[in-house]
Design an enzyme around this catalytic site. Sequence first.
Site, PDB file in Angstrom:
ATOM      1  N   GLU A 194      -0.480   2.694  -2.943  1.00 34.63           N
ATOM      2  CA  GLU A 194      -1.369   3.708  -3.504  1.00 34.63           C
ATOM      3  C   GLU A 194      -0.710   4.424  -4.692  1.00 34.63           C
ATOM      4  O   GLU A 194       0.510   4.330  -4.872  1.00 34.63           O
ATOM      5  CB  GLU A 194      -1.715   4.740  -2.418  1.00 34.63           C
ATOM      6  CG  GLU A 194      -2.428   4.158  -1.200  1.00 34.63           C
ATOM      7  CD  GLU A 194      -3.911   3.855  -1.455  1.00 34.63           C
ATOM      8  OE1 GLU A 194      -4.307   3.677  -2.626  1.00 34.63           O
ATOM      9  OE2 GLU A 194      -4.670   3.779  -0.463  1.00 34.63           O
ATOM     10  N   HIS A 252      -4.689   0.571  -6.873  1.00 37.12           N
ATOM     11  CA  HIS A 252      -3.686   0.108  -5.900  1.00 37.12           C
ATOM     12  C   HIS A 252      -3.651  -1.425  -5.820  1.00 37.12           C
ATOM     13  O   HIS A 252      -4.634  -2.097  -6.099  1.00 37.12           O
ATOM     14  CB  HIS A 252      -3.865   0.762  -4.522  1.00 37.12           C
ATOM     15  CG  HIS A 252      -4.998   0.277  -3.680  1.00 37.12           C
ATOM     16  ND1 HIS A 252      -5.762   1.113  -2.892  1.00 37.12           N
ATOM     17  CD2 HIS A 252      -5.496  -0.969  -3.458  1.00 37.12           C
ATOM     18  CE1 HIS A 252      -6.649   0.411  -2.232  1.00 37.12           C
ATOM     19  NE2 HIS A 252      -6.523  -0.858  -2.558  1.00 37.12           N
ATOM     20  N   ASP A 302      -0.853  -7.274   3.354  1.00 37.59           N
ATOM     21  CA  ASP A 302      -0.896  -6.035   4.124  1.00 37.59           C
ATOM     22  C   ASP A 302      -1.728  -6.177   5.391  1.00 37.59           C
ATOM     23  O   ASP A 302      -2.428  -7.168   5.593  1.00 37.59           O
ATOM     24  CB  ASP A 302      -1.447  -4.892   3.250  1.00 37.59           C
ATOM     25  CG  ASP A 302      -2.718  -5.281   2.492  1.00 37.59           C
ATOM     26  OD1 ASP A 302      -3.328  -6.299   2.822  1.00 37.59           O
ATOM     27  OD2 ASP A 302      -3.095  -4.549   1.559  1.00 37.59           O
ATOM     28  N   ASN A 343      -8.646   2.780  -7.431  1.00 39.26           N
ATOM     29  CA  ASN A 343      -7.626   3.727  -7.900  1.00 39.26           C
ATOM     30  C   ASN A 343      -6.378   3.015  -8.427  1.00 39.26           C
ATOM     31  O   ASN A 343      -5.340   3.632  -8.630  1.00 39.26           O
ATOM     32  CB  ASN A 343      -7.252   4.712  -6.787  1.00 39.26           C
ATOM     33  CG  ASN A 343      -6.608   4.019  -5.583  1.00 39.26           C
ATOM     34  OD1 ASN A 343      -6.445   2.800  -5.585  1.00 39.26           O
ATOM     35  ND2 ASN A 343      -6.233   4.782  -4.582  1.00 39.26           N
TER      36      ASN A 343
HETATM   37  C1  GLP Z   1      -8.077  -3.095  -0.058  1.00 42.06           C
HETATM   38  C2  GLP Z   1      -6.864  -4.036   0.028  1.00 42.06           C
HETATM   39  C3  GLP Z   1      -6.458  -4.551  -1.315  1.00 42.06           C
HETATM   40  C4  GLP Z   1      -7.699  -4.911  -2.102  1.00 42.06           C
HETATM   41  C5  GLP Z   1      -8.474  -3.674  -2.427  1.00 42.06           C
HETATM   42  C6  GLP Z   1      -9.798  -3.930  -3.122  1.00 42.06           C
HETATM   43  O1  GLP Z   1      -7.861  -1.833   0.442  1.00 42.06           O
HETATM   44  N1  GLP Z   1      -5.721  -3.505   0.703  1.00 42.06           N
HETATM   45  O2  GLP Z   1      -5.597  -5.668  -1.153  1.00 42.06           O
HETATM   46  O3  GLP Z   1      -7.354  -5.539  -3.310  1.00 42.06           O
HETATM   47  O4  GLP Z   1      -8.607  -2.820  -1.328  1.00 42.06           O
HETATM   48  O5  GLP Z   1     -10.771  -4.368  -2.243  1.00 42.06           O
HETATM   49  P1  GLP Z   1     -12.115  -5.057  -2.690  1.00 42.06           P
HETATM   50  O6  GLP Z   1     -11.764  -6.408  -3.191  1.00 42.06           O
HETATM   51  O7  GLP Z   1     -12.953  -5.113  -1.451  1.00 42.06           O
HETATM   52  O8  GLP Z   1     -12.701  -4.197  -3.738  1.00 42.06           O
END
Ligand code: GLP
Length: 254
Positions: free
Chosen positions: A143, A138, A67, A136
């Site tokens: 989402e 995702h 993404d 959450n």
């Molecule tokens: C972000 C990304 C995800 C990621 C998630 C968790 O928004 N788009 O790909 O897995 O949130 O992030 P983190 O690893 O910093 O907790």
Amino acid sequence: MLVEVFNDYEEMSRRAARHVAAAIRQKPDLVLGLATGSTPVGLYRELVRLFRKGELDFSRVTTFNLDEYYGLSASHEQSYHYFMQEHLFRHVNVALERIHIPDGQATDIQAECARYEQLLAEAGWVDLQILGIGGNGHIGFNEPGTDFGASTHLIELAPATIQANARFFKSPEDVPRRAISMGIKTIMRSREIILLASGRDKAEAIRAAIEGPVTNQVPASVLQLHPNVRVMIDQAAAALLSHGGQGQTHAMTV
Ligand code: GLP
């Protein structure tokens, strides 16, 4: 689904890197799906270390990131283009032309999403996809409420995600409201998936993803339907699993 629980973040990262490295050695032209966020940082650090030791060659590897924020330029410090350069690409020998990340500044979003899917299709889809998980549930930026049938598309970030990611920006107002993300259908085409999670903040999302019902309210729960998923988490993230996250490093199949 194989669930491997490690003592801590460092061990999780090392073991995940070892798995990715083995996949590249077995298939030097691997199509590797990459994630951003703080969770895979240790994995990337370890891959860089293996590369520097001469134990890993990325020259034939193709990468596709999950993404990108919509509206951020590739040079913006919080863009996922920038993140990947900083944490992996500039340290290893991935060929520039084999790096793919959605264009967060595309004016024709539909065309950009179609282009990304087309590139993935031409590459034969992802061999090994790395995923993190949002608090959450995702994956990528898919989402809660996401359509399991969606391919790469534009997404409205959930308020919880904006809040969670605000730590990387000057203020919550600076967090982009939209992102381009591989869809669930795209992610599910991967031949193998590694889901990483670390810390108590992820324990509920991990429990819901692994032991809860398959529902689009917890996008990661769709992984229960995938034939080749390896969940690599630390004990804190495993704390709410019914099999528990206590004790020694262990693996279980659920
Ligand atoms: C972000 C990304 C995800 C990621 C998630 C968790 O928004 N788009 O790909 O897995 O949130 O992030 P983190 O690893 O910093 O907790």
